[in-house]
Design a protein around this motif. Structure first.
Motif, short mmCIF file in Angstrom:
data_model
loop_
_atom_site.label_atom_id
_atom_site.label_comp_id
_atom_site.label_asym_id
_atom_site.label_seq_id
_atom_site.Cartn_x
_atom_site.Cartn_y
_atom_site.Cartn_z
N ALA A 145 7.74 -18.72 -26.15
CA ALA A 145 6.89 -17.54 -26.35
C ALA A 145 7.74 -16.27 -26.40
O ALA A 145 7.54 -15.40 -27.26
CB ALA A 145 5.85 -17.45 -25.24
N ASP A 146 8.72 -16.16 -25.51
CA ASP A 146 9.57 -14.98 -25.46
C ASP A 146 10.41 -14.85 -26.73
O ASP A 146 10.54 -13.77 -27.30
CB ASP A 146 10.47 -15.05 -24.22
N THR A 147 10.96 -15.97 -27.18
CA THR A 147 11.82 -15.93 -28.37
C THR A 147 11.01 -15.59 -29.62
O THR A 147 11.43 -14.78 -30.45
CB THR A 147 12.57 -17.27 -28.54
N HIS A 148 9.81 -16.17 -29.74
CA HIS A 148 8.95 -15.83 -30.89
C HIS A 148 8.53 -14.36 -30.83
O HIS A 148 8.45 -13.70 -31.87
CB HIS A 148 7.74 -16.76 -30.95
N ARG A 149 8.25 -13.87 -29.64
CA ARG A 149 7.87 -12.46 -29.50
C ARG A 149 8.99 -11.56 -30.01
O ARG A 149 8.76 -10.62 -30.78
CB ARG A 149 7.58 -12.17 -28.03
N HIS A 150 10.22 -11.87 -29.62
CA HIS A 150 11.34 -11.04 -30.04
C HIS A 150 11.69 -11.26 -31.51
O HIS A 150 12.16 -10.33 -32.18
CB HIS A 150 12.54 -11.27 -29.13
N ALA A 151 11.43 -12.45 -32.03
CA ALA A 151 11.59 -12.66 -33.48
C ALA A 151 10.60 -11.77 -34.24
O ALA A 151 10.91 -11.24 -35.31
CB ALA A 151 11.40 -14.12 -33.84
N GLY A 152 9.41 -11.58 -33.69
CA GLY A 152 8.43 -10.67 -34.29
C GLY A 152 8.91 -9.22 -34.25
O GLY A 152 8.74 -8.47 -35.22
N HIS A 153 9.53 -8.84 -33.13
CA HIS A 153 10.12 -7.49 -33.08
C HIS A 153 11.18 -7.35 -34.18
O HIS A 153 11.24 -6.33 -34.86
CB HIS A 153 10.81 -7.26 -31.73
N ALA A 154 11.99 -8.39 -34.33
CA ALA A 154 13.06 -8.37 -35.33
C ALA A 154 12.49 -8.27 -36.75
O ALA A 154 13.08 -7.61 -37.61
CB ALA A 154 13.95 -9.60 -35.20
N ASP A 155 11.34 -8.91 -36.99
CA ASP A 155 10.68 -8.80 -38.30
C ASP A 155 10.45 -7.33 -38.65
O ASP A 155 10.74 -6.88 -39.76
CB ASP A 155 9.31 -9.48 -38.29
N ILE A 156 9.90 -6.61 -37.70
CA ILE A 156 9.54 -5.21 -37.95
C ILE A 156 10.78 -4.35 -38.08
O ILE A 156 10.89 -3.51 -38.98
CB ILE A 156 8.60 -4.70 -36.84
#
Length: 199
Positions: A145-156
């Motif tokens: 969950a944490d890694t996907h959350r930060h991957a989402g930050h990286a998307d933006i």
């Protein structure tokens, strides 16, 4: 009949997030991988550094398998460190060094996952004592969950840098459209937001 392999499923989702996050750095300059693009300083290389630390802690220290067993940890991975030390890269920490550390953290985490059963018990040393005891399954879900959350930050962040969007290289998972289509789409959303704000 489909065979169930929960550990393999969890590892696949974790690896998807790892790959998505690292892809966001591809083709960028040193400056662009490091520059803060939010008021709180969110930056791409800092996100990678952070998730490396997350894996080393939760899938290493928690289960008595410390990543830094033979050598001292870097300054940002110690207890007495400034806030957010793991969320940015100093000028003397290279991109290759941080990405290399993340790859090493994957290998260490993957070894923990392969070695221990999902119901293995660990202790999260930085959590309050009354809820410190966890299973590998619990920790894996948390790290995913944490890694996907930060991957989402990286998307933006990456979209703000150069407009690159998508989940993975070759799989952009966004509707097709040229620049004019996206500009019209964004304008439509802006109009809807203004209308809702004025009602």
């Amino acid at each position: 009949m489909i065979e169930s392999n929960p550990k393999a499923d969890l590892l696949r989702y974790l690896q998807d997030a790892r790959d998505a996050l690292l892809w966001k750095l591809d083709g960028l300059s040193e400056y662009d991988t490091r520059r803060p693009l939010t008021p709180t300083g969110t930056n791409l290389l800092g996100l990678v550094k952070h998730v490396a630390g997350v894996e080393m802690g939760y899938l290493g220290d928690t289960f008595g398998r410390p990543f830094f067993d033979d050598e001292p940890p870097p300054w940002w991975y110690t207890e007495d460190v400034e806030p957010n030390a793991d969320m940015w890269a100093t000028a003397d920490e290279s991109r290759e060094e941080i990405i290399g550390l993340y790859h090493q953290a994957w290998e260490h985490s993957n070894s923990t996952i392969a070695t221990l059963p999902l119901d293995a018990i660990g202790q999260v040393p930085w959590w309050p004592e009354e809820r410190r005891e966890v299973t590998l399954h619990h920790v894996l879900v948390r790290v995913i969950a944490d890694t996907h959350r930060h991957a989402g930050h990286a998307d933006i962040v990456r979209e703000l840098i150069d407009g690159t969007v998508g989940l993975l290289k070759g799989s952009d998972n966004v509707p097709p459209g040229d620049q004019a289509w996206w500009e019209n789409h964004r304008s439509r959303l802006e109009r809807a937001a203004r209308e809702a704000g004025n009602s």
